[in-house]
Scaffold this motif. Structure first.
Motif, PDB file in Angstrom:
ATOM      1  N   ARG A   6      -6.176  -5.536   1.172  1.00 46.49           N
ATOM      2  CA  ARG A   6      -6.889  -6.576   0.556  1.00 46.49           C
ATOM      3  C   ARG A   6      -6.285  -7.144  -1.122  1.00 46.49           C
ATOM      4  N   ALA A   7      -5.593  -6.380  -1.499  1.00 50.47           N
ATOM      5  CA  ALA A   7      -4.712  -6.446  -2.730  1.00 50.47           C
ATOM      6  C   ALA A   7      -3.209  -7.160  -2.469  1.00 50.47           C
ATOM      7  N   GLY A   8      -2.892  -7.296  -1.301  1.00 48.23           N
ATOM      8  CA  GLY A   8      -1.895  -7.890  -0.744  1.00 48.23           C
ATOM      9  C   GLY A   8      -0.739  -6.694  -0.915  1.00 48.23           C
ATOM     10  N   GLN A   9      -0.974  -5.569  -0.982  1.00 42.84           N
ATOM     11  CA  GLN A   9       0.063  -4.541  -1.377  1.00 42.84           C
ATOM     12  C   GLN A   9       0.572  -3.731   0.019  1.00 42.84           C
ATOM     13  N   GLY A  10      -0.226  -3.943   1.245  1.00 38.00           N
ATOM     14  CA  GLY A  10       0.191  -3.519   2.411  1.00 38.00           C
ATOM     15  C   GLY A  10      -0.535  -4.048   3.477  1.00 38.00           C
ATOM     16  N   LEU A  11      -0.148  -3.364   4.575  1.00 36.50           N
ATOM     17  CA  LEU A  11      -0.930  -4.059   5.862  1.00 36.50           C
ATOM     18  C   LEU A  11      -1.998  -3.197   6.468  1.00 36.50           C
ATOM     19  N   ALA A  12      -2.795  -4.028   7.219  1.00 37.14           N
ATOM     20  CA  ALA A  12      -4.000  -3.315   7.940  1.00 37.14           C
ATOM     21  C   ALA A  12      -3.423  -2.300   9.088  1.00 37.14           C
ATOM     22  N   PRO A  13      -4.110  -1.161   9.478  1.00 38.37           N
ATOM     23  CA  PRO A  13      -3.793  -0.410  10.613  1.00 38.37           C
ATOM     24  C   PRO A  13      -4.022  -0.862  11.827  1.00 38.37           C
TER      25      PRO A  13
END
Ligand SMILES: NC(=O)C1=CN([C@@H]2O[C@H](COP(=O)(O)OP(=O)(O)OC[C@H]3O[C@@H](n4cnc5c(N)ncnc54)[C@H](O)[C@@H]3O)[C@@H](O)[C@H]2O)C=CC1
Ligand SMILES: Nc1nc(O)c(N)c(N[C@@H]2O[C@H](COP(=O)(O)O)[C@@H](O)[C@H]2O)n1
Length: 268
Positions: free
Chosen positions: A123-130
């Motif tokens: 949600r913070a735009g710092q990674g992707l969802a699994p």
């Protein structure tokens, strides 16, 4: 959300022969597979099942995050997901891409919640969802979990487990796992653990699927009761035990107090 990590280009150059080529295409039949983890001197990944244990020092931790920047996906088993509440993103300053987390969760033990670190980071735009690989059929997937994963851009994918001798549901075949990864357009996969995942990938029927191995060895013994990497022993044609697997093209690089071992699994 977390501090940015720095990794020197001179250190990155040492790893270059062991990471996926920068130009790797997502059309390849099999993703480039890197097996990487941090271990103690007694081959433990953690003090006990379910106990998050810091082994890597600052230098080798930054190396792990650099490796994450060089792979399109990063895979962990469900026990690791539940024990560690990991972020599974790349925290190298200025990283241009993030790896897609892949969670091996045959029975859907993970119940995604907004407070899970991996989803907060997303949600913070710092990674992707699994992407969650499960042996359960779509009609068995909990509605709440589907909606929370979908809302973040993640999903479940069914993988048919192998049949056990008694006809029950067994483990996934690594060929099937890698097929799904390729189908998702992911050209490289970093397998981080835990021990059951690593032991199953190092089984003699699968270890030729691994392109490189990068292991951080920390100068500590965790002691009895740890979560241990020790794959099933192989046997020769006469049934005599032989080592489970051995590395070649080996290089050792000190990173702070740790040493990082790079190599390739012998294909025979
Ligand atoms: N030091 C390090 O680099 C790392 C440490 N860890 C630690 O490892 C521990 C967890 O390790 P483990 O308990 O061994 O659990 P794990 O994370 O390997 O998960 C085991 C579960 O994954 C599933 N699984 C494994 N292989 C499978 C296959 N081939 N097909 C289908 N399902 C499969 C099964 O449900 C199994 O119960 C945690 O304490 C974590 O902190 C985890 C990753 C890296
Ligand atoms: N490289 C390495 N060193 C250690 O000491 C570790 N405990 C781990 N664990 C792995 O990293 C994941 C945590 O990732 P985040 O920092 O939260 O993104 C954990 O789940 C293990 O896969 N690795």
């Amino acid at each position: 959300m977390s501090e940015a990590l720095e990794f020197a280009s001179s250190s990155a150059a040492l790893l270059e022969p062991y990471v996926p080529p920068a130009s790797s295409q997502s059309t390849a039949a099999k993703p480039f597979v890197t097996l990487t983890f941090a271990t103690s001197l007694d081959s433990s990944l953690s003090l006990a099942p379910g106990v998050r244990t810091r082994l890597s020092g600052p230098g080798s931790k930054a190396m792990t995050h650099y490796l994450r920047s060089r792979h399109s996906a990063i895979l962990v088993g469900i026990n690791t997901m539940l024990a560690d509440d990991p972020g599974l993103n790349c925290r190298i300053a200025g990283a241009s891409s993030q790896p897609r987390p892949i969670i091996i969760d045959p029975h859907l033990r993970w119940v995604p919640k907004h407070s899970d670190k991996v989803l907060q980071i997303c949600r913070a735009g710092q990674g992707l969802a699994p992407i969650v690989l499960t042996g359960l059929q779509p009609e068995e997937w909990p509605e709440g979990s589907i909606s929370i994963l979908t809302e973040h851009g993640g999903k479940f994918i069914h993988v048919e487990p192998k049949k056990t001798a008694s006809g029950g549901r067994g483990r996934f075949d690594w060929h099937d796992i890698l097929h799904v990864v390729s189908q998702e357009g992911l050209s490289s996969l970093m397998v981080e653990g835990g021990a059951q995942i690593i032991n199953s990938l190092l089984d003699s029927q699968y270890h030729s699927l691994v392109d490189s191995v990068i292991v951080t060895i920390a100068p500590t013994w965790l002691g009895e009761g740890g979560v241990v990497v020790s794959p099933a022993r192989a046997h020769d044609e006469q049934g005599v035990p032989i080592p489970a697997a051995r590395l070649s093209d080996v290089k050792w690089h000190p990173f702070g107090e740790d040493v990082v071992l790079c190599g390739r699994l012998d294909k025979k």
